[in-house]
Design an enzyme around this catalytic site. Structure first.
Site, PDB file in Angstrom:
ATOM      1  N   ASN A  19       7.447 -12.824  25.177  1.00  0.00           N
ATOM      2  CA  ASN A  19       7.940 -11.559  25.733  1.00  0.00           C
ATOM      3  C   ASN A  19       7.397 -11.366  27.138  1.00  0.00           C
ATOM      4  OD1 ASN A  19       5.846 -10.848  23.529  1.00  0.00           O
ATOM      5  ND2 ASN A  19       5.906  -8.879  24.529  1.00  0.00           N
ATOM      6  N   ASP A  20       6.729 -10.277  27.457  1.00  0.00           N
ATOM      7  CA  ASP A  20       6.482  -9.873  28.849  1.00  0.00           C
ATOM      8  C   ASP A  20       5.921 -10.972  29.766  1.00  0.00           C
ATOM      9  OD1 ASP A  20       6.616  -7.716  27.142  1.00  0.00           O
ATOM     10  OD2 ASP A  20       4.727  -6.844  27.743  1.00  0.00           O
ATOM     11  N   ASP A 141      -1.690  -1.781  29.195  1.00  0.00           N
ATOM     12  CA  ASP A 141      -1.008  -2.495  30.304  1.00  0.00           C
ATOM     13  C   ASP A 141      -1.503  -1.993  31.670  1.00  0.00           C
ATOM     14  OD1 ASP A 141       0.351  -3.559  28.142  1.00  0.00           O
ATOM     15  OD2 ASP A 141       2.096  -2.273  28.400  1.00  0.00           O
TER      16      ASP A 141
HETATM   17  N1  DQQ Z   1       4.360  -5.894  25.143  1.00  0.00           N
HETATM   18  C1  DQQ Z   1       2.945  -6.131  25.085  1.00  0.00           C
HETATM   19  C2  DQQ Z   1       2.291  -4.839  25.412  1.00  0.00           C
HETATM   20  C3  DQQ Z   1       3.347  -4.128  26.158  1.00  0.00           C
HETATM   21  C4  DQQ Z   1       4.604  -4.525  25.445  1.00  0.00           C
HETATM   22  C5  DQQ Z   1       2.620  -6.629  23.724  1.00  0.00           C
HETATM   23  C6  DQQ Z   1       5.851  -4.367  26.268  1.00  0.00           C
HETATM   24  O1  DQQ Z   1       1.115  -5.033  26.173  1.00  0.00           O
HETATM   25  O2  DQQ Z   1       3.154  -2.746  26.157  1.00  0.00           O
HETATM   26  O3  DQQ Z   1       3.275  -7.841  23.464  1.00  0.00           O
HETATM   27  O4  DQQ Z   1       6.867  -5.218  25.838  1.00  0.00           O
END
Ligand code: DQQ
Length: 473
Positions: A19-20, A141
């Site tokens: 993901n991110d 974050d």
């Molecule tokens: N993904 C992360 C977090 C964030 C979220 C966890 C956003 O740190 O807030 O995988 O997609």
């Protein structure tokens, strides 16, 4: 692993879940892309940081996993999202360590120049709790920058009864942090009801010329997207005067940006899958990154996004069309260019009633189709994936943005199709990105309809080959 729907020139993980984008940095001539990664399954899970490197922003090499949760540490339950900063003598990561209910900032420093080995600060977490006296509903974050000798960071947050917030801190050394105040709290009067949030994830606070922009991932509602506030930043107070969506498609999330050696501010976003977990488990991989987008400011103070020019290196065969208006869709002969792996640049000057539409359809019939359209009369830009797939496990959507088109000024559409990705930018200003899962996915036919004349260039895009992954470290 089933790679039939895997993008070929957008970055994807070697296997399993991504993901991110995290820790983006241009360090010693190399672009580093870290990312949220579950190396066990193609589903969200125990978060590690995956890692890839590139010297040209386009071709990426997989690297060993960079951050692993420490079973006895404050990141026991996940190394969530964070950033990388150049400390002068090395690189530091600020990321969210998860331990049970706690999500707190943790620090790590590089132990080698390749940024493959990291040493976590033994005193983690560097902030032990969210700010006192504020009823926070979430807290995670980071966006970190330096002013003079002082470090600053904002942490994504939510405040009970209010919505999203970005908490501002300062530090002499990245270790001791003092809470200053919320840099911004959600202002319901500027945010459309469907984009109201429980909290803001992945804040990214950037300087663009003499303006500042805070980008936030709008978390907690059925619809989630990316909002931006643009304005002025003075004495650690941010006064936004513009609000907009970074991308109005529901696949684009958690973007992060960084400044490279040439001074460009470059952003990647996570293009999440919009299909069932069962499909992800069958395929064995999940998640893609957007193309690198260069951020800037339009004259009216709104956010500008263009695809980094390096991506042009992937262009192959080209078709140029001088388009003459038609009332209904016309089939384009792609002369052997695969319709599921191309770039299109189109320019039209719309009148009041202009409808301009590109439609990507299955090879045999039109029953699976994805439609991009711009309707001048309704000031609407639309990416409709609701009929993109016959697969009942794929979820399409009809994403729309309301746009301002200057009368008489050309409309420029920049479209990238990459197997299961459609990424579209209108006038370097409005972006819609989606995932599509045509069952008939070997290729796509292209139909175009435009009620005005225009020009269209189409390129075949080369795959950006990823050398085989190195064994996980
Ligand atoms: N993904 C992360 C977090 C964030 C979220 C966890 C956003 O740190 O807030 O995988 O997609």
């Amino acid at each position: 692993m089933d790679n039939r729907l895997r993008p070929r020139y957008h970055f994807t993980p070697p296997a399993n879940w991504m993901n991110d984008p995290n820790g983006l940095i241009h360090w010693q001539g190399v672009y580093h892309l870290f990312y949220q990664h579950n190396p066990e399954l193609p589903l969200w899970g125990l978060m590690h940081w995956g890692h890839a490197t590139s010297t040209d922003l386009v071709h990426w090499s997989h690297q060993p996993i960079a951050l692993v949760p420490d079973p006895d540490g404050p990141d026991r339950d996940g190394c969530f999202s964070g950033v990388a900063v150049n400390t002068g003598d090395g690189v530091a990561l600020m990321y969210t360590g998860v331990q049970g209910e706690k999500q707190l900032p943790c620090l790590a420093k590089n132990a080698d120049d390749d940024l493959t080995a990291w040493v976590k600060y033994p005193g983690n977490p560097v902030i032990s709790a969210p700010p006192e006296g504020i009823e926070t509903t979430m807290y995670r974050d980071h966006s970190v920058w330096k002013e003079g000798d002082t470090w600053f960071q904002v942490i994504g947050s939510g405040i009970a009864g209010k919505g999203g917030a970005a908490m501002l801190y300062r530090s002499p050394d990245l270790i001791e942090w003092e809470f200053l105040h919320p840099l911004l709290v959600e202002q319901p009067e500027v945010i459309a009801p469907e984009w109201r949030t429980l909290g803001w994830e992945c804040p990214d606070f950037v300087t663009l010329g003499d303006r500042h922009v805070l980008m936030v991932s709008l978390w907690g509602l059925e619809l989630s997207g990316i909002g931006y506030f643009a304005g002025t930043y003075d004495h650690h107070h941010f006064t936004p005067d513009q609000y907009g969506l970074v991308d109005g498609g529901r696949s684009f999330y958690a973007p992060q940006s960084f400044t490279d050696a040439s001074g460009r501010r470059i952003m990647f976003g996570w293009l999440r899958e919009t299909c069932s977990d069962a499909r992800l488990l069958e395929r064995g991989w999940a998640g893609a990154m957007s193309l690198p987008r260069v951020l800037g400011m339009h004259e009216d103070g709104s956010l500008k996004q263009t695809i980094a020019s390096e991506v042009k290196a992937l262009r192959g065969r080209q078709i140029h069309l001088d388009w003459t208006a038609v009332d209904w869709f016309r089939d384009i002969d792609l002369r052997g260019i695969p319709g599921n792996q191309l770039e299109i640049e189109a320019e039209f000057t719309p009148g009041d009633d202009t409808l301009l539409a590109f439609s990507f359809c299955g090879v045999d019939d039109d029953s699976e189709r994805t439609v991009i359209s711009v309707t001048a009369r309704d000031s609407e830009f639309r990416l409709d994936t609701s009929l993109s797939s016959h697969d009942p496990d794929a979820t399409g959507a009809d994403d729309r943005m309301s746009v301002t088109l200057d009368p008489g000024a050309p409309v420029r559409l920049h479209i990238f199709v990459d197997v299961s990705i459609i990424e579209v930018i209108l006038n370097d200003r409005y972006c819609l990105t989606a995932r599509i899962y045509p069952v008939n996915n070997d290729d796509l036919r292209l139909h175009i309809s435009s009620t005005v004349d225009g020009t269209i260039d189409i390129w075949e895009m080369a795959p950006s080959v990823h050398p085989s992954p190195v064994a996980a470290g």
